[in-house]
Write an enzyme that holds these catalytic residues in place. Structure first.
Site, mmCIF file in Angstrom:
data_model
loop_
_atom_site.group_PDB
_atom_site.id
_atom_site.type_symbol
_atom_site.label_atom_id
_atom_site.label_comp_id
_atom_site.label_asym_id
_atom_site.label_seq_id
_atom_site.Cartn_x
_atom_site.Cartn_y
_atom_site.Cartn_z
ATOM 1 C CE LYS A 174 -4.320 -1.583 1.846
ATOM 2 N NZ LYS A 174 -5.431 -1.494 2.724
ATOM 3 C CE LYS A 177 -13.923 -3.965 -0.498
ATOM 4 N NZ LYS A 177 -12.969 -4.248 0.231
ATOM 5 C CE LYS A 233 -9.446 -11.996 -2.462
ATOM 6 N NZ LYS A 233 -8.875 -11.611 -0.814
#
Ligand code: TRP
Length: 337
Positions: free
Chosen positions: A118, A203, A200
């Site tokens: 991140k 969202k 994967k």
């Protein structure tokens, strides 16, 4: 009174209200939360404090927090059965975070894969919250003495860190916390991206064709399925190396509560067009009752508000107990002179 009843183990999990949830979140998390609520003392939380570790518009965060809470209920989490709440409504989480922060090392926090990823992604906002995020997560877990933590692979490292902090605290201050472990559910398919089936389903994918949201309209679901990546083999078999076809079969079996073999049998001798429309129908059928209930709940703000209040109140009973125990052990006492 039935004296043979043993106290159930607690489970806790949380989902960040950063964006609208996908069928990956449904089959990977929510559906399991629902399945676990009978056997465990279950705590399910909208992790809105975690969501601000990346910059988020306050109005949007507020709206999404309520929507995510409504979606938990619409998916079948029963507020009379499980403790379902919004993280910031239970301020004890941040109180415990400070105590744990003083028992977590900067070295171990800087080894967290998610922090490294991140901070590489948002170099302009590597805030201290992003760094201490796993300590807040440890507080979420330890405050309810949760034993099992249903999480995806990406969160396993944070649960391991929580264990280390719990063990360290127990050694220093005496038995205080249940030492939790990651819980990999028996059911629950790993749903992959429709566009890059080796990845994967996420969202936050930049390409909306890669995911199906729980709230997507039937037409859109059909359209996204038509665009799903397959391969040029043309035959429908269950081979994990053929990631696109395998993913569609997994989605079908997750929707129909069957096995991969059942799904293969259903589409034997058919083409990819049939497979895609069959999977789309199965998704639409699975989501329909959730979508209907979601719309009903969102139209009843008073009910939602009341359920959020009750959930937080119930969570607070346990949370307060843990915090006062911890604060006492650490020498943060009340007014006594
Ligand atoms: N960090 C988790 C995620 O992004 C969400 C979360 C917050 C969580 N607190 C938790 C998950 C406690 C399990 C337990 O997916």
């Amino acid at each position: 009174m039935d004296t043979t009843t043993k106290k159930k183990d607690a489970v806790l999990s949380g989902i960040q209200p950063t964006s609208v949830l996908t069928i990956g979140n449904y089959f990977g998390a929510l559906k399991n939360y629902v399945a676990m609520q009978d056997d465990f003392d279950a705590y399910y939380m909208v992790a809105n404090l975690h969501a601000q570790t990346v910059r988020m518009d306050p109005t949007e965060l507020r709206r999404r927090s309520v929507e995510t809470f409504a979606l938990f209920l619409a998916a079948g989490i029963d507020p009379n059965h499980s403790t379902v709440f919004v993280q910031s409504h239970v301020p004890e989480h941040t109180q415990l975070t400070w105590a744990l922060m003083c028992n977590a090392y900067t070295g171990e926090l800087s080894r967290m894969t998610q922090f490294k990823e991140k901070s590489a992604k948002s170099a302009e906002n590597i805030n201290a919250g992003l760094f201490t995020y796993p300590v807040l997560m440890a507080a979420d877990i330890l405050i309810y003495q949760a034993k099992y933590i249903p999480v995806g692979a990406d969160q396993k490292q944070h649960v391991e860190l929580t264990r280390d902090i719990a063990i360290r605290f127990n050694n220093l201050y005496g038995e205080t916390f249940v030492v939790p472990e990651p819980y990999i559910p028996k059911i629950g398919a790993r749903i992959m991206s429709l566009q890059e089936p080796e990845k994967k389903m996420s969202k936050s994918d930049a390409n909306p064709n890669a995911y199906i949201r729980i709230l997507d309209e039937p037409d859109l679901i059909v359209k996204k399925l038509k665009r799903a990546v397959t391969d040029s083999e043309g035959e429908i078999t269950a081979n994990p190396d053929r990631a696109g076809v395998y993913n569609l079969l997994s989605i079908y079996s997750a929707c129909t509560n069957g096995t991969i073999e059942d799904a293969v049998a259903r589409f034997a001798g058919k083409g990819y067009g049939d497979l895609k429309s069959g999977v789309a129908d199965a998704i639409v059928d699975t989501l329909k009752p959730i979508q209907t209930e979601y719309a009903r709940l969102l139209a009843d703000k008073a009910y939602l508000t009341e359920q959020m209040r009750l959930g937080a109140e119930r969570a607070q009973i346990t949370a307060r107990k843990t915090v006062s125990k911890v604060y006492h052990k650490m020498g943060f006492d009340s007014y006594q002179a």
